[in-house]
Design a protein around this motif. Structure first.
Motif, PDB file in Angstrom:
ATOM      1  N   ALA A   1     -16.614  11.773 -14.045  1.00 36.32           N
ATOM      2  CA  ALA A   1     -16.148  12.641 -12.962  1.00 36.32           C
ATOM      3  C   ALA A   1     -16.797  12.252 -11.639  1.00 36.32           C
ATOM      4  O   ALA A   1     -16.124  12.167 -10.596  1.00 36.32           O
TER       5      ALA A   1
ATOM      6  N   TRP B   1     -13.102  15.894 -14.173  1.00 33.29           N
ATOM      7  CA  TRP B   1     -13.880  17.093 -13.860  1.00 33.29           C
ATOM      8  C   TRP B   1     -13.537  18.227 -14.827  1.00 33.29           C
ATOM      9  O   TRP B   1     -14.430  18.920 -15.338  1.00 33.29           O
TER      10      TRP B   1
ATOM     11  N   LEU C   1     -20.179  23.118 -12.647  1.00 33.55           N
ATOM     12  CA  LEU C   1     -18.788  22.714 -12.862  1.00 33.55           C
ATOM     13  C   LEU C   1     -17.871  23.933 -12.919  1.00 33.55           C
ATOM     14  O   LEU C   1     -16.768  23.928 -12.344  1.00 33.55           O
TER      15      LEU C   1
END
Length: 573
Positions: A343, A362, A411
């Motif tokens: 990512a 991601w 995240l």
């Protein structure tokens, strides 16, 4: 400059060991007997060891030994007899490291001021005279009268000893700094290794200090403790130091030492009965080493980690791991950091994170991270438009990895995934607290985030816990992570969160710009995946944008389409 002595006996005094034939171990029995015969007429002049002489003779044809022995003892006899003036002593005196084994009962009686600085090493004063070196005796020290003046002069003279310097890259990943020269005082400069390192490189030693060896009086080899290569360096130094000590000449110590904040500690344990060596770092150093290895293995610090891999290479590795996960769910702990690397790496070529492949990396990272800490039902993930993969069910078995939890939580904030935020909130802090590499500030920070995102959040509790983070994130409270990493990486989201909950738009903008400057400074020109995105600041910027803060989406290492949410899609699971 005072030198802090760390004695290895209760009172710091010297213990005397019996002289043995070990001094002549570099020679054959016949050669040792020959050298004793040549040296015998000279030994009535005083107490003299033969190790250095034996090491010199080993390199010469035996027909040259008589001349070498004569020259050796003539040099010893030419040393001053203690009639130097106070001014001459201050002009010639140097700090000197001596091998503990060289002290006899006679020398102990004349040098009571000498002290052990670490196992195997004795600190004393010596005069650097034109033809020889003479150790100062107690009457010499008394004649100077001012011990502080003597110490300052010895230190200043030592720092002027000329040395040569080069870096040695070994077959592993460790780089050793080699310092050598003709002066018998070269190794003694290890007493002030921080000053020497700054003189040679213009940089300061890291907070964790350095590992070093002084196998001979002409040589120092050391390794600043900055990354996970310290695990290789300790073994490399041990082998190098032992070999150089055996070869001589001027053998000093075969041990590996830790220089830390002006103190010297031996890591080597010698079993005389078994004739074996082992490396046993003290707990403080061992914890620092383990932390650096984990940070390095996870690619969190510049150094030996994955600095030259491309997004396409990482995609291949990630795809293989995802393919194997249904048959081997235990690979989850390995797959998550690889997906997170991917990512980050995608943002090198797609800095705005506007492309589908970038978003998939991601999103999949969040899926794997959440599954790692909270468990998950079967779901699907994607790595590109035509690459959908099934993920199996995972049990809730959170590992004791505080920074991996923070990565996952960041995240979830970036991806605006409220459900996963709440699931991650419920991971027990006690479990994360078992992480042996986590300093208290890190656990306080996790506690702050878990408290803030609770449905019944009390801002008084949040502020109290945030203050605990701030108090624990500097100075002596930090004993595991490198201070530069703490300041540049771990602490920046804390500072941003402080401005965020204060609803201070202007200070948040300035703190965000400063955080990204710190990120760039910390990573330098590294091409490592984590150099591409400042994950913690990105999470705080995403949160701020959701709250209506005016966030500059053109800042580096801050993907615009993640900050403003324009790339965000619903994530399965």
């Amino acid at each position: 400059m005072p030198f802090r002595v760390v004695p290895t006996t209760e009172d710091g005094s010297l213990r005397v060991t019996d002289a043995t034939d070990a001094d002549l171990a570099v020679l054959t029995p016949a050669q040792a007997a020959r050298l004793r015969e040549l040296a015998a007429p000279h030994l009535g002049d005083g107490v003299h060891g033969l190790r250095n002489l034996a090491q010199r003779c080993r390199l010469l044809p035996e027909d040259q030994w008589p001349a070498a022995v004569e020259e050796h003892f003539r040099s010893l006899r030419s040393a001053g007899r203690g009639d130097e003036s106070r001014e001459q002593i201050l002009r010639e005196v140097h700090c000197r490291l001596l091998p503990h084994g060289s002290f006899t009962p006679e020398t102990i009686q004349t040098m009571r001021y000498a002290r052990l600085v670490a196992d195997g090493l004795v600190f004393a004063y010596a005069l650097d005279q034109p033809a020889t070196v003479r150790m100062l005796t107690d009457p010499d020290v008394a004649r100077v009268g001012d011990e502080d003046a003597l110490g300052r002069a010895a230190y200043e003279n030592l720092t002027r000893v000329p040395v040569q310097h080069e870096e040695i890259a070994l077959e592993g990943r460790a780089v050793l700094q080699s310092v050598y020269g003709d002066s018998p005082f070269v190794a003694s400069r290890a007493l002030y290794l921080g000053q020497l390192h700054h003189q040679l490189t213009g940089a300061s030693l890291p907070d964790a200090g350095a590992l070093f060896v002084v196998p001979t009086r002409h040589l120092i080899a050391y390794h600043p403790i900055v990354d996970g290569s310290v695990a290789d360096a300790v073994n490399d130094l041990a082998a190098y130091g032992l070999g150089a000590h055996e070869d001589g000449p001027g053998s000093l110590s075969p041990r590996v030492y830790w220089w830390h904040d002006g103190r010297i500690t031996s890591l080597t344990v010698i079993d005389e009965a078994a004739k074996s060596f082992s490396i046993q770092p003290p707990s403080e150093l061992l914890t620092r080493m383990r932390t650096l290895v984990r940070l390095d293995d996870a690619g969190r610090i510049p150094g030996r980690g994955r600095t030259d891999v491309t997004a396409s290479q990482l995609a291949g590795t990630a795809g293989e791991l995802l393919t194997r996960l249904p048959q081997d769910p235990a690979l989850l702990a390995e797959a998550f950091p690889r997906l997170l690397d991917l990512a980050h790496a995608h943002c090198a070529d797609d800095p705005a994170a506007s492309l589908l492949d970038t978003w998939d990396a991601w999103a999949t990272s969040l899926q794997l991270g959440t599954a790692l800490f909270t468990g998950a039902e079967p779901q699907s993930c994607a790595l590109g438009e035509d690459c959908e993969r099934p993920l199996p069910a995972f049990p809730a078995a959170p590992p004791a990895d505080a920074r991996a939890w923070l990565d996952t939580f960041y995240l979830a904030i970036v991806c605006r995934d409220r459900a996963r935020i709440q699931r991650l909130r419920e991971v027990p802090l006690d479990v994360l607290g078992e992480d042996p590499t986590a300093d208290p500030y890190l656990l306080h920070w996790i506690d702050t985030l878990q408290t803030y995102f609770a449905a019944d959040c009390s801002m008084d509790d949040v502020v109290e816990k945030l203050l605990a983070v701030i108090d624990a994130s500097h100075g002596e409270a930090v004993t595991r992570a490198p201070a530069d990493f703490v300041n540049a990486v771990d602490y920046q989201p804390v500072a941003l969160f402080h401005r965020l909950i204060a609803r201070d738009h202007e200070k948040f903008a300035k703190t965000l710009a400063d955080a990204l400057k710190e990120h760039v400074r910390f990573w330098g020109d590294s091409t490592a995946p984590r150099a591409q995105v400042a994950l913690g600041p990105l999470a705080m910027a995403s949160l701020a944008h959701s709250w209506g803060f005016p966030v500059d989406t053109g800042l580096p290492q801050l993907p615009e389409c993640l900050v403003d949410g324009s790339r965000i899609e619903r994530i399965p699971g």
